[in-house]
Enzyme design. Structure first.
Site: not given
Ligand code: 13P
Length: 268
Positions: A108, A180
Site C-alpha cells: 500500500h 490506488e
C-alpha cells in the site's frame, strides 16, 4: 474501444472490500462484523466477493465472528516474508494465516511512503504469501507528479512487474492487484474521473487481465462514484477505505456492486 464498457468476464465476481487501516478497537471491530453478518443477504452476494482487512489485533476476532462458512474473506494489512525470527514488531505470513487471514495486503502506498517498503520488499512478501497459499493483494499507484508527467501506466506496470517477478502463471492466478493512485487516496485525495482511469486500467488489463484473479480500483471510492468506477474497462472490484468503515457505507457499496453485476448479466 471506448474504455468504458463492461470489462471483465461475467463469471468473475466483483471483489469489494475494505481496509480499516489503523482504525477500530476490538469492540468496534466486533460491532462492524456482527452488523455485516446480520445484513449479508444472497441479494448482496450475487456475483460479489466481499473482503475485510482489519488491524492485526482484530483479525482473529473478525474471523471467529464471521464463522467458517462465511463468504467474507479476511485479510491482513501487511506481513513479513520470513516465517519467524528476530524481527521485533513484525508479524509473519505464517502468523496471519494462523489467525485466519486468507489475504495479505502488500505495498500500500502508505507503507511505501512511511515505512520504506520498496518494490524488492513487495516481491519478497508476494512470494511468501503465495508460498503459504494465501492471496496477495498487491497495491500499486503513482504520485501526483508522475501522473502530471503522463507516466502513470509505466510507473504502475514497473511496480507490478517488480512485485510479481518470479511467479509462474499458476501462481499469478492467485494474485489480486489494486490500482490506488496516491493522489486519490485519503482525506487529501480526490476522486478520479473515469477518463483518468482508462489509461492505467488499459495498461494493466493488457498485461494482467485473465492472468490474475482480479484488478481492483481504490482511492476515494464513495456511494456516488462506485457505479461509474465499476464501468471502467478491466475494473473487477473496489478496494475502499473511509466510505466502508461505517458498516452502512460498506453494505451500500456491496448493493451497488451486486446491482452492477445483475445489470451486466442482463446485458444492460
Ligand atoms: P480511501 O477510500 O479512504 O481513499 O482509502 C483507499 C485505500 O487506501 C484503500 O486501501
Amino acid at each position: 474501444m471506448n474504455g468504458m464498457s463492461a470489462g471483465v468476464s461475467s463469471v468473475e465476481p466483483l471483489w469489494v472490500g475494505t481496509s480499516w487501516k489503523m482504525n477500530k478497537t476490538l469492540g468496534q471491530s466486533r460491532e462492524w462484523t456482527t452488523a455485516l453478518s446480520e445484513n449479508l443477504s444472497s441479494n448482496i452476494l450475487d456475483g460479489v466477493q466481499p473482503f475485510v482487512v482489519p488491524s492485526f489485533t482484530a483479525i482473529s476476532a473478525v474471523v471467529q465472528l464471521l464463522g467458517e462458512r462465511s463468504p467474507v474473506l479476511v485479510g491482513a494489512q501487511n506481513a513479513h516474508w520470513e516465517d519467524s525470527g528476530a524481527w521485533t514488531g513484525e508479524v509473519s505470513v505464517l502468523q496471519v494465516k494462523d489467525a485466519g487471514a486468507r489475504i495479505v495486503e502488500i505495498g500500500h502506498s502508505e507503507r511505501r511512503e512511511h515505512f520504506h517498503e520498496t518494490t524488492a520488499i513487495t516481491c519478497l512478501k508476494v512470494a511468501a504469501t503465495i508460498r503459504h497459499g494465501l492471496t496477495p493483494l498487491l497495491c500499486i499507484g503513482e504520485p501526483a507528479d508522475i501522473r502530471e508527467a503522463g507516466e502513470s501506466s509505466a510507473y504502475i506496470l514497473g511496480q507490478a512487474r517488480g512485485a510479481l517477478d518470479g511467479l509462474n502463471e499458476e501462481q499469478l492466478k492467485d494474485v489480486v492487484i489494486a490500482y490506488e493512485p496516491m493522489w486519490a487516496i485519503g482525506d487529501n485525495g480526490r476522486s478520479p474521473t473515469t477518463e483518468e482511469l482508462v489509461g492505467p486500467f488499459d495498461a494493466l488489463g493488457a498485461e494482467y487481465s485473465g492472468r490474475v484473479k482480479a484488478l481492483l480500483y481504490g482511492g476515494s471510492v464513495n456511494l456516488n462514484n462506485a457505479e461509474h468506477l465499476l464501468k471502467v474497462d478491466h475494473v473487477g472490484g473496489l478496494f475502499v477505505g473511509r466510505t466502508a468503515w461505517d458498516i452502512d457505507g460498506y453494505l451500500q457499496l456491496l448493493d451497488i456492486a451486486a446491482a452492477h453485476m445483475r445489470s451486466r448479466a442482463q446485458g444492460a
